[in-house]
Scaffold this active site. Structure first.
Site, mmCIF file in Angstrom:
data_model
loop_
_atom_site.group_PDB
_atom_site.id
_atom_site.type_symbol
_atom_site.label_atom_id
_atom_site.label_comp_id
_atom_site.label_asym_id
_atom_site.label_seq_id
_atom_site.Cartn_x
_atom_site.Cartn_y
_atom_site.Cartn_z
ATOM 1 N N ASP A 13 0.820 -1.223 0.000
ATOM 2 C CA ASP A 13 0.000 0.000 0.000
ATOM 3 C C ASP A 13 0.852 1.270 0.000
ATOM 4 O OD1 ASP A 13 -2.434 -1.605 0.360
ATOM 5 O OD2 ASP A 13 -1.788 -1.838 2.429
ATOM 6 N N ALA A 39 -3.674 -7.970 -3.649
ATOM 7 C CA ALA A 39 -3.115 -6.642 -3.420
ATOM 8 C C ALA A 39 -3.598 -5.707 -4.510
ATOM 9 C CB ALA A 39 -1.590 -6.702 -3.416
ATOM 10 N N HIS A 41 -4.006 -1.947 -6.645
ATOM 11 C CA HIS A 41 -3.388 -0.706 -7.100
ATOM 12 C C HIS A 41 -4.506 0.244 -7.495
ATOM 13 C CE1 HIS A 41 0.404 -2.537 -6.892
ATOM 14 N NE2 HIS A 41 0.547 -2.957 -8.133
ATOM 15 N N THR A 42 -4.385 1.493 -7.094
ATOM 16 C CA THR A 42 -5.321 2.522 -7.529
ATOM 17 C C THR A 42 -4.587 3.474 -8.459
ATOM 18 O OG1 THR A 42 -6.570 2.394 -5.458
ATOM 19 C CG2 THR A 42 -6.875 4.362 -6.799
ATOM 20 N N ARG A 302 -10.240 -2.512 4.300
ATOM 21 C CA ARG A 302 -9.899 -2.458 5.719
ATOM 22 C C ARG A 302 -9.112 -1.190 6.048
ATOM 23 N NH1 ARG A 302 -7.174 -8.228 6.952
ATOM 24 N NH2 ARG A 302 -6.276 -7.850 4.892
ATOM 25 N N SER A 414 1.076 13.875 -4.550
ATOM 26 C CA SER A 414 -0.384 13.736 -4.633
ATOM 27 C C SER A 414 -0.677 12.467 -5.428
ATOM 28 C CB SER A 414 -1.030 14.957 -5.318
ATOM 29 O OG SER A 414 -1.184 14.743 -6.712
#
Length: 429
Positions: A13, A39, A41-42, A302, A414
């Protein structure tokens, strides 16, 4: 040309998705080499937000994307994720996405076993995502796995089914669960096979040809070094090796192909689920970090545990994974703190440590030793050059470099891909 291997240097993360997307624009191939769909990814591209958990991040930009043999592959989740991205306008075809023919499959009974074990563990839960990752890796190592290439040979599956069902039926009996319905399983595999097989390729050949042609390859790691099955906070780890060295075995390229190893680290520390966390802040300060950093898991939703930057652990990660340089993410989350602390060592039973002891009980008992640095009030959000950073933020970055014994190559300010300060280009030859 230079290759780049991107790995998380904490507990996952860390913001790998944005960095991989930023690099993928100049890569010719993007490769996932370990893990599964546990896992996330954004990626934020323009006004679109993409959430990936199995597909390589390069697919969003149409870059040739490869799922390597080191990945445990859930074919049904794959179909759902492809459909979701196609619904967002992403083109996904066998021309821009390949799956290793030898990747082991995550099957429904793997998910069952994952959940049954976790529920039976009581206070000993390790925080699995219940997606079948661990049981699938167990079958791979136990030489029982059904692999992607087996989908083209479903009529020849009986001996493999005998082996894998004998193993799992015995485990299921211990949980008072019925045996695996073999006919239903074969029907499920037959139903999904036609969707998967067009993507199945000898990816080792694709990658070796790309390398010979001088094409840039970007290896995309999942999770983080502190979740590595060997080097992480065992047993609160994932079921694969997450270090950069795995890029070789998990893709079919030699070890020299890893190139520049870019470790991704947050300017503070987070962890999802159970396990030791020496610099964790279980107070208002930790809550402030979580709220400012929007710390919720991409896959599980979570809430992430938050704490100060742990230079000891990142230095350890850099050493065991051969990290060339780090990308420091979420620097802007620290804006406005009067003081910022960095963990520089541990104390345990009167002894000082410059590394994390291996035993879980010792890991849970260590007390962090902190160095305090003056914070800054000026916003760093959106900064794209050193000149836009306050002096104290630069001082913080330089101190992090000294403590982890590794240079900062990138700074992210950002979620937007362009809000990145480049110090050293990982793709530079």
């Amino acid at each position: 040309m230079a290759n780049v291997t991107v790995i998380g240097a904490q507990w996952g993360d860390e913001g790998k998705g944005k960095i991989v997307d930023w690099l993928a624009e100049r890569a010719h191939v993007v490769v996932r080499f370990q893990g599964g769909h546990n896992a996330g990814h954004t990626l934020v591209v323009g006004n679109q937000t993409y959430k990936l958990s199995l597909l390589p991040s390069g697919i969003v930009r149409g870059t040739l994307s490869v799922i390597g043999n080191g990945v445990v592959f859930d074919p049904w989740h794959f179909r759902d994720e492809v459909a979701k991205l196609q619904g967002q306008g992403v083109t996904i075809t066998p021309d821009n996405l390949q799956i290793a023919e030898t990747a082991p499959l995550i099957l429904p009974f793997h998910r069952d076993l994952d959940g049954l074990r976790e529920d039976a563990s009581g206070s000993g839960k390790i925080g699995t995502t219940r997606r079948g990752i661990g049981p699938a890796y167990e079958d791979k190592v136990g030489r029982r796995a059904i692999r992607v290439c087996d989908l083209a040979h479903l009529d020849d599956l009986e001996l493999q089914l005998d082996r894998i069902c004998a193993h799992h039926d015995a485990l299921r009996a211990g949980f008072n669960e019925p045996p695996i319905d073999r006919e239903a399983l074969k029907a499920q595999l037959a139903e999904i096979a036609d969707f998967i097989l067009p993507f199945a390729k000898p990816v080792w050949l694709t990658l070796n040809e790309a390398r010979k042609a001088g094409r840039r390859i970007l290896f995309e790691g999942a999770q983080g070094v502190l979740l590595d099955i060997d080097h992480g906070t065992y047993p609160f780890v994932t079921s694969s090796n997450t270090i950069a060295g795995t890029a070789s075995g998990g893709s079919g390229l030699g070890p020299s192909a890893a190139g520049f190893v870019l470790g991704i680290v947050k300017a503070y520390t987070t962890r999802v689920g159970s396990g030791p966390f020496p610099s964790e802040l279980e107070d208002e300060m930790g809550q402030r970090l979580g709220e400012r950093g929007h710390e919720f898991g991409t896959v599980t939703g979570r809430k992430r545990r938050c704490g100060w930057f742990d230079a000891v652990l990142v230095r350890q990660s850099a050493a065991v994974s051969g990290i060339t340089g780090v990308a420091l993410t979420k620097l802007d989350v620290l804006d406005g703190f009067d003081e910022i602390k960095i963990c520089t060592g541990y104390e345990l039973d009167g002894k000082t440590y410059d590394y994390l002891p291996p035993h879980p009980q010792d890991q849970a008992r260590v007390t962090p030793i902190y160095e305090t640095i003056e914070g800054w009030s000026q916003s760093t959000a959106g900064a794209r050059s050193w000149a836009e950073l306050p002096a104290q933020a630069i001082k913080y970055i330089r101190r992090v470099e000294e403590l982890i014994q590794c240079p900062v190559a990138l700074v992210s300010t950002s979620p937007e891909r362009e809000d990145t300060i480049l110090v050293r280009d990982p793709f530079a030859d």
